[in-house]
Design a protein around this motif. Structure first.
Motif, PDB file in Angstrom:
ATOM      1  N   ARG A   1       0.862  -1.180   0.000  1.00 19.63           N
ATOM      2  CA  ARG A   1       0.000   0.000   0.000  1.00 19.63           C
ATOM      3  C   ARG A   1       0.902   1.235   0.000  1.00 19.63           C
ATOM      4  O   ARG A   1       1.387   1.648   1.062  1.00 19.63           O
ATOM      5  N   PRO A   2       1.160   1.814  -1.163  1.00 16.14           N
ATOM      6  CA  PRO A   2       2.101   2.946  -1.224  1.00 16.14           C
ATOM      7  C   PRO A   2       1.729   4.083  -0.291  1.00 16.14           C
ATOM      8  O   PRO A   2       2.613   4.717   0.316  1.00 16.14           O
ATOM      9  N   GLU A   3       0.418   4.349  -0.147  1.00 15.62           N
ATOM     10  CA  GLU A   3      -0.010   5.483   0.674  1.00 15.62           C
ATOM     11  C   GLU A   3       0.230   5.262   2.161  1.00 15.62           C
ATOM     12  O   GLU A   3       0.199   6.214   2.959  1.00 15.62           O
ATOM     13  N   ALA A   4       0.473   4.007   2.568  1.00 21.00           N
ATOM     14  CA  ALA A   4       0.613   3.683   3.985  1.00 21.00           C
ATOM     15  C   ALA A   4       2.055   3.707   4.473  1.00 21.00           C
ATOM     16  O   ALA A   4       2.300   3.507   5.668  1.00 21.00           O
TER      17      ALA A   4
ATOM     18  N   PHE B   1      11.274   8.276  -4.725  1.00 20.61           N
ATOM     19  CA  PHE B   1       9.876   8.464  -5.100  1.00 20.61           C
ATOM     20  C   PHE B   1       9.072   9.225  -4.046  1.00 20.61           C
ATOM     21  O   PHE B   1       7.902   9.506  -4.249  1.00 20.61           O
ATOM     22  N   PHE B   2       9.711   9.541  -2.911  1.00 16.78           N
ATOM     23  CA  PHE B   2       9.039  10.367  -1.915  1.00 16.78           C
ATOM     24  C   PHE B   2       9.006  11.818  -2.388  1.00 16.78           C
ATOM     25  O   PHE B   2       9.983  12.329  -2.953  1.00 16.78           O
ATOM     26  N   ILE B   3       7.894  12.477  -2.138  1.00 16.35           N
ATOM     27  CA  ILE B   3       7.721  13.894  -2.489  1.00 16.35           C
ATOM     28  C   ILE B   3       7.553  14.688  -1.197  1.00 16.35           C
ATOM     29  O   ILE B   3       6.807  14.279  -0.293  1.00 16.35           O
ATOM     30  N   TYR B   4       8.252  15.820  -1.120  1.00 14.14           N
ATOM     31  CA  TYR B   4       8.252  16.628   0.091  1.00 14.14           C
ATOM     32  C   TYR B   4       7.548  17.957  -0.162  1.00 14.14           C
ATOM     33  O   TYR B   4       7.455  18.420  -1.303  1.00 14.14           O
TER      34      TYR B   4
ATOM     35  N   HIS C   1       3.876  12.726  -0.098  1.00 12.46           N
ATOM     36  CA  HIS C   1       3.341  11.860  -1.143  1.00 12.46           C
ATOM     37  C   HIS C   1       4.404  10.852  -1.576  1.00 12.46           C
ATOM     38  O   HIS C   1       5.600  11.050  -1.324  1.00 12.46           O
ATOM     39  N   LEU C   2       3.938   9.802  -2.239  1.00 10.28           N
ATOM     40  CA  LEU C   2       4.838   8.855  -2.898  1.00 10.28           C
ATOM     41  C   LEU C   2       4.411   8.752  -4.350  1.00 10.28           C
ATOM     42  O   LEU C   2       3.237   8.477  -4.642  1.00 10.28           O
ATOM     43  N   LEU C   3       5.338   9.001  -5.251  1.00  9.97           N
ATOM     44  CA  LEU C   3       5.067   8.852  -6.672  1.00  9.97           C
ATOM     45  C   LEU C   3       5.306   7.405  -7.037  1.00  9.97           C
ATOM     46  O   LEU C   3       6.449   6.927  -7.045  1.00  9.97           O
ATOM     47  N   TRP C   4       4.218   6.684  -7.324  1.00  9.45           N
ATOM     48  CA  TRP C   4       4.340   5.231  -7.545  1.00  9.45           C
ATOM     49  C   TRP C   4       3.315   4.782  -8.567  1.00  9.45           C
ATOM     50  O   TRP C   4       2.152   5.147  -8.483  1.00  9.45           O
TER      51      TRP C   4
ATOM     52  N   GLN D   1       1.268   7.454 -10.299  1.00  9.78           N
ATOM     53  CA  GLN D   1       0.319   8.243  -9.513  1.00  9.78           C
ATOM     54  C   GLN D   1       0.998   8.833  -8.289  1.00  9.78           C
ATOM     55  O   GLN D   1       1.950   8.256  -7.749  1.00  9.78           O
ATOM     56  N   GLN D   2       0.485   9.985  -7.849  1.00 10.74           N
ATOM     57  CA  GLN D   2       0.923  10.556  -6.581  1.00 10.74           C
ATOM     58  C   GLN D   2      -0.007  10.062  -5.490  1.00 10.74           C
ATOM     59  O   GLN D   2      -1.195  10.387  -5.485  1.00 10.74           O
ATOM     60  N   HIS D   3       0.540   9.286  -4.572  1.00 11.70           N
ATOM     61  CA  HIS D   3      -0.250   8.756  -3.459  1.00 11.70           C
ATOM     62  C   HIS D   3      -0.012   9.635  -2.231  1.00 11.70           C
ATOM     63  O   HIS D   3       1.124   9.761  -1.763  1.00 11.70           O
ATOM     64  N   ALA D   4      -1.066  10.253  -1.724  1.00 10.56           N
ATOM     65  CA  ALA D   4      -0.947  11.051  -0.503  1.00 10.56           C
ATOM     66  C   ALA D   4      -0.699  10.117   0.678  1.00 10.56           C
ATOM     67  O   ALA D   4      -1.465   9.175   0.911  1.00 10.56           O
TER      68      ALA D   4
END
Length: 237
Positions: free
Chosen positions: A152-155, A190-193, A205-208, A211-214
């Motif tokens: 689960r990228p968002e987790a 892939f982490f976004i700050y 967010h994680l770009l995965w 998609q950008q996952h919050a």
């Protein structure tokens, strides 16, 4: 457990002279001790890379850790909180096999995610699946797809004090799994700050998968409770 998996590990223990140990856990035991008739007790340690050792192994590295996949799957499928009344403070987890009690302590978490895998799918599922949408699994503790949870990228959660990355796992492991450093490094680009914070702040967010996952930071509450209770920052040993 040792009998169920053949003579390999039993032979290893037989060749090691039984000695009482008092490690940083400040507890004394003997590997293979029998506190009551027909009961045997063994003691294990898992490091922050997901490698499993006999707890009293003096040099802990890739050479001395357990690597047999059948054994690892058997062991970790039976891990749960230690509520046996024995060694609960020093070995908070337990893997039971018949009359054998296998006590487990950890450097951080008893479940360490080591690899990101594509989930095996059948022909029908594959035909209905859009390109690039194969489900992904986080594999833990050397068990391949047999020891895994859906990714689960968002987790994903980066602890602000330690910088370690965590992902939800099964409740019997405490609900929080550590992502080993090598895998965390692979994920880090892939982490976004937030603008202006850079990598010194918390990722948002994680770009995965395009998609950008919050990031939900759903694990943060568990760490707040644990850190308040133990006075520690980051993982627990």
């Amino acid at each position: 457990m040792l009998r169920a998996l053949g003579g390999g590990l039993k032979g290893l223990l037989r060749n090691c002279a039984p000695v009482s140990c008092c490690l940083r856990t400040n507890v004394t035991y003997t590997q293979g001790q029998s506190p009551e008739p027909r009961i045997r007790e063994y003691f294990y340690y898992i490091d922050h890379q997901g490698q499993l050792f006999l707890d009293d192994t003096k040099v802990k590295n890739f050479v001395t850790c357990f690597k047999d996949k059948q054994f690892l799957v058997f062991f970790f499928n039976r891990v749960r909180l230690n509520q046996s009344g024995r060694y609960e403070e020093h070995f908070p987890f337990l893997s039971l096999c018949g009359r054998e009690r296998n006590f487990l302590r950890c450097d951080d978490r008893p479940l360490v995610f080591t690899h990101l895998l594509q989930e095996p799918v059948g022909a029908e599922d594959l035909a209905a699946q859009a390109p690039g949408e194969a489900p992904e699994l986080l594999s833990y503790c050397g068990g391949g797809e047999k020891l895994s949870v859906p990714f689960r990228p968002e987790a994903l959660y980066m602890h602000p004090a330690s910088g370690r990355v965590y992902h939800p796992c099964l409740e019997r492991f405490g609900g929080i799994g550590l992502v080993r450093s090598a895998l965390a490094i692979e994920l880090s680009p892939f982490f976004i700050y937030a603008p202006g914070e850079g990598q010194s702040g918390q990722p948002t967010h994680l770009l995965w998968g395009g998609q950008q996952h919050a990031l939900t930071n759903e694990l943060a509450r568990s760490f707040i409770r644990q850190d308040e209770g133990s006075g520690q920052e980051g993982g627990v040993g």
